[in-house]
Motif scaffolding. Sequence first.
Motif: not given
Length: 418
Positions: A145-146, A149-151, A155, A194-196, A337-338
């Motif tokens: 993940t990244y 994201h704060h999700a 994260d 999931n973008y990461g 997510l973003f």
Amino acid sequence: MASGLTLDTDPAEVGLDAGRLERLDRRLARWVDDGQLPGFLVTVSRHGRLAHVGRYGSRDVENGLPVEEDTRWRIFSMTKPVTSVAAMMLYEEGAFELTDPIAKWLPEFAETRVYVAGSAQKPVTQPQVEPIRVRHLLTHTSGLTYGFHHAHPVDAMYRAMGHEWGTPPGVDSAEACRQWASVPLVFQPGSEWNYGVSTDVLGRLVEVVSGQTLDVFFAERVFRPLGMTDTSFGLREDDDVDSLARLYAAVPGQPGGPATSFAPIDAMGEAAHRKPTFLSGGGGLVSTAADYLRFCEMLRRGGSYDGGRLLGPRTLAHMVRNHLPGNADLETFGRPLFAETPLRGVGFGLGFSMVLDPARYGGVASVGDYSWGGAASTAFYVDPVEDVVVSFYTQLLPSSTLPIRAYLRALVNQSIVA
């Protein structure tokens, strides 16, 4: 320095209407005039011929420096396709299979646990059912993940280690991978999108497999064959700092004015003034429009440009098809997510997103047009149906501030008349 953005053709010769292309520049310039965008550069090519270059505004508003054709830009996640191509070059040499577990080269990921419940402080985890494989890194289905994201609790664990919009001081790619491997995955590998940091780990894999640091591999194996003379991890010692556009962040606008304005974020922006310790395969390159257009043209031409062949056409075709299970789109298979693309009607391949369903996507586009973008609102797409390549450059964080990418497709497509 030669800009390399010499117009190759009259737009009409490649089926584009010059008057309609001016609508693109006017729409983009309106954001500059409204104080929502510092400046921009946009290119439109068709059939391999550069038909339009538009630029307007400033690369550094405070110092009155205009956008120029040889302006350097932090391309952030537009680094990801470069890293993906590098990995697939090694795949073509028989260095690995896409189904190989990455722990074969990065053993720290062999025992990485998977989050199932709990908080960032007290996560409940389970073992991997499926190991992270090379294809999971290329498709962002690894469970990584990244921090920004704060999700999700994971994260927060990234942020607690200093991984949000960068990495802790002094941490290189090897150490970053060890740190990411020490916290749980967000899900079982292969089960979701999931973008990461998957592409950053992929960059480390390129280093280990090739025996070269990522900057050296890129310089020797990617940039030199393509003639990309102005692309690097941060500025080089002999580069002019003023050639690099200033980095800005969106801020809420004043009452009665535009919804957003922008302010410089030099603490983050100045990191690109020199080569970093962490060579981020997911976001570390600076480039020029002319250089990145060469990379995009290599993609459009099936792996070769200007005599430099990086990939075979069948490999490139495999990369830009949807690899999500059941031909699902990102909204169905991904986390909301973003990301550097809309999620509806869009799939994901080996380093690129692609339009699966233009109607569901919500705008005029070709089935199979593929793309990616960067956090500072840069973007490119290749439309293999219309044989068009479009690239856009500015320096405004985050990329979700303005609907630039939707307007790019709408206004370029309306200019295609033959």
